[in-house]
Design a protein around this motif. Structure first.
Motif, short mmCIF file in Angstrom:
data_model
loop_
_atom_site.label_atom_id
_atom_site.label_comp_id
_atom_site.label_asym_id
_atom_site.label_seq_id
_atom_site.Cartn_x
_atom_site.Cartn_y
_atom_site.Cartn_z
N HIS A 259 0.85 -1.21 0.00
CA HIS A 259 0.00 0.00 0.00
C HIS A 259 0.87 1.25 0.00
O HIS A 259 1.66 1.45 0.93
CB HIS A 259 -0.92 0.01 1.23
CG HIS A 259 -1.67 -1.28 1.39
ND1 HIS A 259 -2.64 -1.68 0.49
CD2 HIS A 259 -1.58 -2.26 2.32
CE1 HIS A 259 -3.12 -2.85 0.87
NE2 HIS A 259 -2.49 -3.23 1.98
N PHE A 260 0.70 2.07 -1.02
CA PHE A 260 1.52 3.28 -1.14
C PHE A 260 0.70 4.48 -0.68
O PHE A 260 -0.31 4.84 -1.29
CB PHE A 260 1.95 3.43 -2.60
CG PHE A 260 2.81 4.63 -2.88
CD1 PHE A 260 3.76 5.08 -1.96
CD2 PHE A 260 2.70 5.31 -4.09
CE1 PHE A 260 4.56 6.18 -2.23
CE2 PHE A 260 3.51 6.41 -4.37
CZ PHE A 260 4.43 6.85 -3.45
N VAL A 261 1.14 5.10 0.41
CA VAL A 261 0.44 6.27 0.96
C VAL A 261 1.45 7.39 1.19
O VAL A 261 2.05 7.49 2.26
CB VAL A 261 -0.29 5.94 2.29
CG1 VAL A 261 -1.20 7.10 2.70
CG2 VAL A 261 -1.11 4.65 2.19
N PRO A 262 1.67 8.24 0.18
CA PRO A 262 2.64 9.33 0.34
C PRO A 262 2.19 10.32 1.42
O PRO A 262 0.98 10.50 1.63
CB PRO A 262 2.65 10.01 -1.03
CG PRO A 262 2.01 9.04 -1.97
CD PRO A 262 1.05 8.23 -1.15
N ALA A 263 3.15 10.94 2.08
CA ALA A 263 2.82 11.87 3.16
C ALA A 263 3.81 13.03 3.17
O ALA A 263 4.94 12.90 2.70
CB ALA A 263 2.86 11.14 4.50
N HIS A 264 3.35 14.14 3.72
CA HIS A 264 4.25 15.30 3.91
C HIS A 264 3.92 15.98 5.23
O HIS A 264 2.90 16.66 5.35
CB HIS A 264 4.09 16.31 2.76
CG HIS A 264 4.88 17.56 2.97
ND1 HIS A 264 4.52 18.77 2.44
CD2 HIS A 264 6.03 17.79 3.67
CE1 HIS A 264 5.40 19.70 2.80
NE2 HIS A 264 6.33 19.12 3.55
N ILE B 192 0.08 16.03 5.63
CA ILE B 192 -0.83 15.86 4.48
C ILE B 192 -0.56 14.50 3.83
O ILE B 192 0.58 14.20 3.47
CB ILE B 192 -0.63 17.00 3.46
CG1 ILE B 192 -0.91 18.35 4.12
CG2 ILE B 192 -1.53 16.79 2.25
CD1 ILE B 192 -0.56 19.55 3.27
N LEU B 193 -1.61 13.69 3.72
CA LEU B 193 -1.49 12.41 3.03
C LEU B 193 -2.07 12.57 1.62
O LEU B 193 -3.11 13.22 1.45
CB LEU B 193 -2.26 11.30 3.76
CG LEU B 193 -1.97 11.09 5.26
CD1 LEU B 193 -2.74 9.87 5.77
CD2 LEU B 193 -0.48 10.93 5.52
N THR B 194 -1.40 11.97 0.63
CA THR B 194 -1.89 12.08 -0.75
C THR B 194 -1.98 10.68 -1.38
O THR B 194 -1.26 10.37 -2.32
CB THR B 194 -0.97 12.98 -1.61
OG1 THR B 194 0.33 12.37 -1.71
CG2 THR B 194 -0.81 14.37 -1.03
N ILE C 7 1.90 10.55 16.74
CA ILE C 7 3.09 11.34 17.08
C ILE C 7 2.76 12.84 17.10
O ILE C 7 3.65 13.69 17.00
CB ILE C 7 4.31 11.02 16.16
CG1 ILE C 7 3.98 11.18 14.68
CG2 ILE C 7 4.82 9.61 16.44
CD1 ILE C 7 5.20 10.97 13.78
N GLY C 8 1.48 13.13 17.21
CA GLY C 8 1.08 14.50 17.53
C GLY C 8 0.51 15.32 16.39
O GLY C 8 0.04 16.43 16.60
N ALA C 9 0.57 14.78 15.15
CA ALA C 9 0.17 15.61 14.01
C ALA C 9 -1.33 15.61 13.78
O ALA C 9 -2.03 14.70 14.21
CB ALA C 9 0.87 15.11 12.75
N ARG C 10 -1.77 16.65 13.09
CA ARG C 10 -3.15 16.70 12.62
C ARG C 10 -3.07 16.31 11.15
O ARG C 10 -2.14 16.74 10.45
CB ARG C 10 -3.70 18.11 12.80
CG ARG C 10 -3.69 18.48 14.30
CD ARG C 10 -3.64 19.95 14.50
NE ARG C 10 -4.94 20.54 14.29
CZ ARG C 10 -5.19 21.84 14.39
NH1 ARG C 10 -4.21 22.68 14.70
NH2 ARG C 10 -6.39 22.31 14.19
N VAL C 11 -4.00 15.50 10.70
CA VAL C 11 -3.84 14.91 9.38
C VAL C 11 -4.92 15.38 8.41
O VAL C 11 -6.10 15.47 8.78
CB VAL C 11 -3.86 13.37 9.47
CG1 VAL C 11 -3.69 12.73 8.10
CG2 VAL C 11 -2.77 12.88 10.42
N GLU C 12 -4.50 15.71 7.20
CA GLU C 12 -5.46 16.07 6.15
C GLU C 12 -5.11 15.28 4.88
O GLU C 12 -3.94 14.98 4.65
CB GLU C 12 -5.39 17.57 5.89
CG GLU C 12 -6.55 18.03 5.05
CD GLU C 12 -6.99 19.46 5.35
OE1 GLU C 12 -7.13 19.82 6.53
OE2 GLU C 12 -7.18 20.20 4.38
N ILE C 13 -6.13 14.97 4.10
CA ILE C 13 -5.92 14.19 2.88
C ILE C 13 -6.25 15.06 1.67
O ILE C 13 -7.27 15.77 1.68
CB ILE C 13 -6.78 12.92 2.90
CG1 ILE C 13 -6.29 12.01 4.04
CG2 ILE C 13 -6.75 12.17 1.56
CD1 ILE C 13 -7.06 10.75 4.26
#
Ligand code: NAP
Length: 312
Positions: A120-125, A149-151, A171-177
């Motif tokens: 499963h490929f889930v790029p992130a920044h 940010i997940l793309t 690990i503390g982050a807020r995540v958006e896609i």
């Protein structure tokens, strides 16, 4: 420890500011039973071993990927395609492969073709960083209250996306896609263009003829100093960002140049009203950033003055 580990084994390929911060934070939060890492140079690998923040340091990217449930490439964007090709044959079925690159379209284009089916490929920044790099620069708190940010490409298994989201949240982050294209457009204005402007202005000051370099340094608190912090960022990382996010950066640069021309005209014509209106609008944006907790209202980016060493 915050509950049971989410992953049996996490591999971090690259151990600099971002890889090192993920390792420290994931260990602190107990998100993996084992953290394995590698870096390109023997020097970095030796340093990581001394730091003792991971369970195992291995020699090659392939070895790191072998048997890992989550593999995160924490290396410059330009190196991601080659490393994906290198690890492809060593990935475990069902593994999640991710990255942390500051540009997403190019990373997806370079990495995806190498990755086998069943992975499963889930790029992130993670939109968090400092101007420091290397194995000693990371810290566990880097991602707290920052956005990641997940793309995921269309059709990615939603459970894999959710697992990675939970990891970053852990690990503390807020995540958006969002899509890679939208990510690259947003980051072109919020990150890439500001870096380009900082690199330009610091370079311009360095080459001035009528003002000496010692005067530029001495009087830097007038504003220049804050650009130098950004312009001290890693040259390889930023070279790769501009090479790989070319279209979006050029588009934003076009808009920026038009706006700069408007301000230039206002200065030339002595149009105080236009300048005042513009500066009032921009001040409100700064307030907005503080209000949503993305910076402190304290002066100097929140750095206390006591931290500055007194120099003669
Ligand atoms: P860094 O501190 O310079 O660390 C980079 C790591 O990648 C090092 O361990 C380095 O190994 C390894 N590496 C470099 N070139 C490689 C190659 N060709 N093949 C394999 N490994 C290689 O960099 P960083 O700041 O952590 O940035 C890593 C990634 O995070 C970049 O893609 C960047 O876009 C992204 N990012 C950075 C920030 C930031 O503010 N710095 C924020 C968000 C995302 P050696 O030490 O052995 O050379």
């Amino acid at each position: 420890m915050s509950g049971p580990a989410q992953f049996d084994r996490i591999a971090l390929i690259g151990f600099g500011l971002i890889g090192g911060s993920i390792a420290r934070a994931a260990r602190e939060q107990g998100l993996a039973k084992e953290i394995v890492t590698t870096a390109r140079s023997a020097k970095t690998r030796a340093r990581v071993m001394q730091l003792g923040v991971v369970d195992r340091v291995v020699e090659t990217n392939a070895e790191a990927a072998e048997g890992s449930d989550l593999v995160i490439l924490c290396i410059p964007v330009g190196a991601c395609g080659a490393v994906a090709a290198e690890i492809a044959g060593h990935l475990k079925g069902g593994a999640i492969v991710s990255d942390v690159g500051s540009v997403k379209g190019a990373v997806v284009k370079e990495m995806a073709p190498h990755l086998p089916a069943g992975v499963h490929f889930v790029p992130a920044h993670p939109v968090a960083g400092t101007e420091h790099s290397g194995p000693d620069s990371g810290f566990a708190e880097l991602f707290i209250n920052r956005w990641c940010i997940l793309t995921p490409p269309e059709g990615t298994n939603p459970r894999a996306v959710e697992k990675l989201r939970a990891f970053w949240a852990g690990i503390g982050a807020r995540v958006e896609i969002m899509t890679p294209e939208h990510h690259d457009m947003v980051l072109a204005i919020t990150s890439h263009l500001p870096h380009l402007i900082a690199y330009t202005i610091v370079g311009t000051a360095d080459e001035l003829e009528g003002v000496t370099q010692s005067e530029v340094l001495k009087f830097s608190a007038g504003g220049f100093r804050d650009f130098t912090r950004i312009a001290a960022s890693d040259p390889i990382m930023w070279r790769d960002v501009f090479l790989t996010n070319k279209e979006a950066v050029l588009e934003m640069l076009g808009t920026f140049n038009e706006d700069l021309s408007k301000l230039t005209r206002a200065i030339r014509r002595g149009d105080g009203e236009a300048l005042f209106e513009h500066f009032t609008r921009t001040r409100a944006i700064r307030r907005g950033i503080v209000e949503i907790g993305q910076d402190s209202a304290a002066a100097d980016f929140g750095r206390p003055h006591e931290q500055l060493e007194k120099k003669p």
